[in-house]
Write an enzyme that holds these catalytic residues in place. Structure first.
Site, short mmCIF file in Angstrom:
data_model
loop_
_atom_site.label_atom_id
_atom_site.label_comp_id
_atom_site.label_asym_id
_atom_site.label_seq_id
_atom_site.Cartn_x
_atom_site.Cartn_y
_atom_site.Cartn_z
N GLU A 64 0.80 -1.22 0.00
CA GLU A 64 0.00 0.00 0.00
C GLU A 64 0.84 1.28 0.00
O GLU A 64 0.30 2.39 -0.14
CB GLU A 64 -0.96 0.00 1.20
CG GLU A 64 -2.04 -1.05 1.13
CD GLU A 64 -1.58 -2.46 1.51
OE1 GLU A 64 -2.21 -3.43 1.06
OE2 GLU A 64 -0.58 -2.59 2.25
N HIS A 94 6.10 -15.16 -1.23
CA HIS A 94 5.42 -13.90 -0.90
C HIS A 94 6.42 -12.75 -0.78
O HIS A 94 6.17 -11.64 -1.27
CB HIS A 94 4.63 -14.07 0.40
CG HIS A 94 3.88 -12.85 0.82
ND1 HIS A 94 2.73 -12.45 0.19
CD2 HIS A 94 4.12 -11.95 1.80
CE1 HIS A 94 2.29 -11.35 0.76
NE2 HIS A 94 3.11 -11.02 1.75
#
Length: 162
Positions: A64, A94
């Site tokens: 973000e 990830h």
């Protein structure tokens, strides 16, 4: 490259910039004990260099950060934006996806926008590596990011004066 600085070096451009710049800081809440230490180091360095107009914002995680920085850029209120995050390698891919995404996102903002975005995202193998870089044995990378923001503000001013 890691450095062993325990604090920020004086910024040679601080006298010209002083409090005339406004800096936005976007910090990921994930690994907040590390990211907030980076942010605090940056704030201390900016204030030591005479910058008083500092606005801080939090986002959930490293992914973000790009959106947060883009919103600050679009506001037109800031001379530079610094982003802080910490991604610690785990046992899955990830780590690679997050690191690649945030790196490409911030790089794209720097290529497309008129104000600098300083990359203060730690990408480390273990938590201790991050702690060492967030005020530990290897100094505080937040201080270095603040120095980079000031130098890039000066760079922008130099280019405008051409």
């Amino acid at each position: 490259m890691a450095t062993s600085l325990s604090h920020s070096a004086p910024n040679p451009f601080a006298a010209k910039l002083g409090g005339e710049v406004r800096i936005g800081i976007v910090t990921a809440e994930w690994n907040s004990h590390i990211t907030h230490a980076l942010r605090d180091g940056a704030i201390n360095t900016l204030k030591a260099n005479g910058v008083q107009d500092i606005d801080c914002f939090d986002v959930p995680g490293a992914i973000e950060l790009t959106f947060g920085a883009s919103q600050l850029i679009e506001s037109g209120l800031f001379d530079a934006v610094i982003v802080f995050g910490c991604v610690i390698r785990g046992g899955t891919p990830h780590f690679d996806y997050v690191c690649q995404s945030v790196t490409q996102g911030i790089t794209q903002l720097n290529a497309d926008c008129d104000i600098p975005v300083i990359f203060g995202v730690l990408t480390v193998d273990c938590e201790q590596d991050a702690l060492d870089r967030a005020g530990g044995a290897l100094g505080n990378k937040g201080c270095e990011a603040a120095d980079a923001a000031l130098k890039m503000c000066q760079f922008v001013e130099q280019v405008k004066d051409l």
